[in-house]
Design a protein around this motif. Structure first.
Motif, PDB file in Angstrom:
ATOM      1  N   SER A  26     -15.214 -11.734   4.599  1.00  7.33           N
ATOM      2  CA  SER A  26     -14.375 -11.041   3.962  1.00  7.33           C
ATOM      3  C   SER A  26     -13.725 -10.055   4.711  1.00  7.33           C
ATOM      4  CB  SER A  26     -14.778 -10.417   2.535  1.00  7.33           C
ATOM      5  OG  SER A  26     -14.101  -9.474   2.007  1.00  7.33           O
ATOM      6  N   PRO A  27     -12.764 -10.418   5.433  1.00  5.85           N
ATOM      7  CA  PRO A  27     -11.879  -9.389   6.269  1.00  5.85           C
ATOM      8  C   PRO A  27     -11.475  -8.157   5.430  1.00  5.85           C
ATOM      9  CG  PRO A  27     -11.267 -11.629   6.761  1.00  5.85           C
ATOM     10  CD  PRO A  27     -12.115 -11.780   5.684  1.00  5.85           C
ATOM     11  N   ALA A  28     -11.013  -8.533   4.195  1.00  3.53           N
ATOM     12  CA  ALA A  28     -10.384  -7.427   3.438  1.00  3.53           C
ATOM     13  C   ALA A  28     -11.397  -6.536   3.184  1.00  3.53           C
ATOM     14  CB  ALA A  28     -10.085  -8.035   1.943  1.00  3.53           C
ATOM     15  N   ALA A  29     -12.620  -6.873   2.649  1.00  4.16           N
ATOM     16  CA  ALA A  29     -13.840  -5.984   2.625  1.00  4.16           C
ATOM     17  C   ALA A  29     -14.003  -5.129   3.928  1.00  4.16           C
ATOM     18  CB  ALA A  29     -14.998  -6.589   2.052  1.00  4.16           C
ATOM     19  N   ALA A  30     -13.857  -5.750   5.029  1.00  2.31           N
ATOM     20  CA  ALA A  30     -14.277  -5.126   6.122  1.00  2.31           C
ATOM     21  C   ALA A  30     -13.066  -4.007   6.524  1.00  2.31           C
ATOM     22  CB  ALA A  30     -14.426  -5.995   7.479  1.00  2.31           C
ATOM     23  N   SER A  31     -11.912  -4.167   6.195  1.00  2.00           N
ATOM     24  CA  SER A  31     -11.016  -3.324   6.156  1.00  2.00           C
ATOM     25  C   SER A  31     -11.076  -1.953   5.261  1.00  2.00           C
ATOM     26  CB  SER A  31      -9.500  -3.881   6.373  1.00  2.00           C
ATOM     27  OG  SER A  31      -9.235  -4.325   5.204  1.00  2.00           O
ATOM     28  N   VAL A  32     -11.421  -2.253   4.145  1.00  2.00           N
ATOM     29  CA  VAL A  32     -11.725  -1.342   3.107  1.00  2.00           C
ATOM     30  C   VAL A  32     -12.955  -0.413   3.646  1.00  2.00           C
ATOM     31  CG1 VAL A  32     -12.386  -1.048   0.833  1.00  2.00           C
ATOM     32  CG2 VAL A  32     -10.542  -2.708   1.159  1.00  2.00           C
ATOM     33  N   GLU A  33     -13.742  -1.264   3.717  1.00  2.00           N
ATOM     34  CA  GLU A  33     -14.828  -0.218   4.480  1.00  2.00           C
ATOM     35  C   GLU A  33     -14.625   0.592   5.617  1.00  2.00           C
ATOM     36  OE1 GLU A  33     -17.892   0.106   2.761  1.00  2.00           O
ATOM     37  OE2 GLU A  33     -17.032  -1.249   1.071  1.00  2.00           O
ATOM     38  N   LEU A  34     -13.958   0.031   6.612  1.00  2.00           N
ATOM     39  CA  LEU A  34     -13.359   0.727   7.941  1.00  2.00           C
ATOM     40  C   LEU A  34     -12.816   1.692   7.427  1.00  2.00           C
ATOM     41  CD1 LEU A  34     -13.097  -2.239  10.392  1.00  2.00           C
ATOM     42  CD2 LEU A  34     -14.908  -0.342  10.311  1.00  2.00           C
ATOM     43  N   GLY A  35     -11.680   1.663   6.399  1.00  2.00           N
ATOM     44  CA  GLY A  35     -10.747   2.517   5.775  1.00  2.00           C
ATOM     45  C   GLY A  35     -11.415   3.984   5.342  1.00  2.00           C
ATOM     46  N   GLN A  36     -12.543   3.307   4.650  1.00  2.00           N
ATOM     47  CA  GLN A  36     -13.330   4.396   3.859  1.00  2.00           C
ATOM     48  C   GLN A  36     -14.017   5.437   4.910  1.00  2.00           C
ATOM     49  OE1 GLN A  36     -13.629   5.430   0.590  1.00  2.00           O
ATOM     50  NE2 GLN A  36     -14.613   7.101   1.234  1.00  2.00           N
ATOM     51  N   LYS A  37     -14.378   4.700   5.858  1.00  2.00           N
ATOM     52  CA  LYS A  37     -14.995   5.590   6.937  1.00  2.00           C
ATOM     53  C   LYS A  37     -14.131   6.218   7.620  1.00  2.00           C
ATOM     54  CE  LYS A  37     -19.132   2.609   7.921  1.00  2.00           C
ATOM     55  NZ  LYS A  37     -19.847   3.437   7.066  1.00  2.00           N
ATOM     56  N   LEU A  45      -5.569   0.552   7.356  1.00  2.00           N
ATOM     57  CA  LEU A  45      -6.479  -0.338   7.084  1.00  2.00           C
ATOM     58  C   LEU A  45      -6.561  -0.727   5.661  1.00  2.00           C
ATOM     59  CD1 LEU A  45      -9.413   1.181   9.109  1.00  2.00           C
ATOM     60  CD2 LEU A  45      -8.580  -1.012   9.384  1.00  2.00           C
ATOM     61  N   TRP A  46      -5.935   0.209   4.663  1.00  2.00           N
ATOM     62  CA  TRP A  46      -6.098   0.118   3.547  1.00  2.00           C
ATOM     63  C   TRP A  46      -4.823  -0.712   2.866  1.00  2.00           C
ATOM     64  CZ3 TRP A  46      -7.941   5.538   2.042  1.00  2.00           C
ATOM     65  CH2 TRP A  46      -9.337   5.640   1.679  1.00  2.00           C
ATOM     66  N   GLU A  47      -3.703  -0.373   3.455  1.00  2.00           N
ATOM     67  CA  GLU A  47      -2.565  -0.964   3.108  1.00  2.00           C
ATOM     68  C   GLU A  47      -2.298  -2.375   2.980  1.00  2.00           C
ATOM     69  OE1 GLU A  47       1.859   1.123   3.903  1.00  2.00           O
ATOM     70  OE2 GLU A  47       0.858   0.267   5.634  1.00  2.00           O
ATOM     71  N   GLN A  48      -3.136  -3.075   3.893  1.00  2.00           N
ATOM     72  CA  GLN A  48      -2.815  -4.853   3.698  1.00  2.00           C
ATOM     73  C   GLN A  48      -3.778  -5.095   2.767  1.00  2.00           C
ATOM     74  OE1 GLN A  48      -0.410  -6.129   4.476  1.00  2.00           O
ATOM     75  NE2 GLN A  48      -0.156  -6.772   6.733  1.00  2.00           N
ATOM     76  N   ALA A  49      -4.861  -4.603   2.652  1.00  2.00           N
ATOM     77  CA  ALA A  49      -5.980  -5.206   1.557  1.00  2.00           C
ATOM     78  C   ALA A  49      -5.268  -4.626  -0.008  1.00  2.00           C
ATOM     79  CB  ALA A  49      -6.996  -4.370   1.772  1.00  2.00           C
ATOM     80  N   ALA A  50      -4.534  -3.542   0.094  1.00  2.00           N
ATOM     81  CA  ALA A  50      -3.955  -2.936  -1.224  1.00  2.00           C
ATOM     82  C   ALA A  50      -2.897  -4.246  -1.652  1.00  2.00           C
ATOM     83  CB  ALA A  50      -3.474  -1.891  -1.176  1.00  2.00           C
ATOM     84  N   LYS A  51      -2.105  -4.344  -0.538  1.00  2.00           N
ATOM     85  CA  LYS A  51      -0.946  -5.516  -0.812  1.00  2.00           C
ATOM     86  C   LYS A  51      -1.679  -6.823  -1.102  1.00  2.00           C
ATOM     87  CE  LYS A  51       2.506  -3.673   2.199  1.00  2.00           C
ATOM     88  NZ  LYS A  51       3.000  -3.840   3.567  1.00  2.00           N
ATOM     89  N   GLY A  52      -3.039  -7.021  -0.786  1.00  2.00           N
ATOM     90  CA  GLY A  52      -3.564  -8.210  -1.096  1.00  2.00           C
ATOM     91  C   GLY A  52      -4.154  -8.269  -2.700  1.00  2.00           C
ATOM     92  N   GLY A  53      -4.220  -7.274  -3.089  1.00  2.00           N
ATOM     93  CA  GLY A  53      -4.782  -6.762  -4.435  1.00  2.00           C
ATOM     94  C   GLY A  53      -6.087  -6.063  -4.572  1.00  2.00           C
ATOM     95  N   ASP A  54      -6.475  -5.700  -3.463  1.00  2.00           N
ATOM     96  CA  ASP A  54      -7.957  -5.158  -3.411  1.00  2.00           C
ATOM     97  C   ASP A  54      -7.869  -3.743  -4.116  1.00  2.00           C
ATOM     98  OD1 ASP A  54     -10.091  -3.183  -2.123  1.00  2.00           O
ATOM     99  OD2 ASP A  54     -11.015  -5.276  -1.471  1.00  2.00           O
ATOM    100  N   ALA A  55      -8.715  -3.608  -5.273  1.00  2.00           N
ATOM    101  CA  ALA A  55      -8.463  -2.569  -6.301  1.00  2.00           C
ATOM    102  C   ALA A  55      -9.084  -0.969  -5.469  1.00  2.00           C
ATOM    103  CB  ALA A  55      -9.498  -2.476  -7.253  1.00  2.00           C
TER     104      ALA A  55
END
Length: 153
Positions: A17-28, A41-51
């Motif tokens: 899950s690349p989106a999950a990885a970018s969300v976790e890295l964004g959190q760090k 890191l969060w921008e692309q995942a957010a565009k993809g719908g990640d809450a």
């Protein structure tokens, strides 16, 4: 050996899950104060719908971290995350409605948004809901209920 297996399992789940990885890295990145990196890191995942990414982006816009402060955009991001079941996003949006920050003040909407996360133990939601009951904003004043909510928070 166990530690190595655990690390391998984490890496495998992140690779799946690349989106999950970018969300976790964004959190760090957010936690270490690298807000520009968190945004990227969060921008692309957010565009993809990640809450979770939408929630993170909302925090950046609400606080003006790595982006220009924009409470209206923060509210829209929190709403989108809350619509996908993100409890903390519902709390933030409820608090924004209670104060009229980035949205028109609407205590009824604040109550609706804060009730579920407060019942699930979110201290910020409990405190915000307590303040509404304490002040009688959008609901009949109920100091006893306000006190219980404050204590729970």
């Amino acid at each position: 050996m166990r530690r190595r297996a655990a690390v391998l399992a984490i890496l495998m789940s992140l690779a799946a899950s690349p989106a999950a990885a970018s969300v976790e890295l964004g959190q760090k990145s957010y936690e270490t104060g690298d807000f520009g990196q968190a945004r990227r890191l969060w921008e692309q995942a957010a565009k993809g719908g990640d809450a979770r990414a939408k929630f993170g982006m909302g925090l950046l816009y609400l606080r003006g971290l790595g982006v220009a402060r924009d409470p209206e955009r923060a509210a829209a991001l929190f709403r989108a995350a809350a619509d996908r079941g993100h409890g903390k996003a519902a709390t933030m949006l409820g608090l924004m409605f209670a104060e009229g920050q980035g949205v028109a003040r609407d205590e009824a909407a604040a109550l609706r948004l804060l009730e579920r996360p407060a019942a699930q133990g979110d201290a910020d939601a409990q405190y915000g809901l307590g303040a509404l009951y304490d002040d009688g904003r959008g609901v009949a004043a109920d100091p006893a209920r306000a006190t219980r909510l404050y204590q729970a928070a």
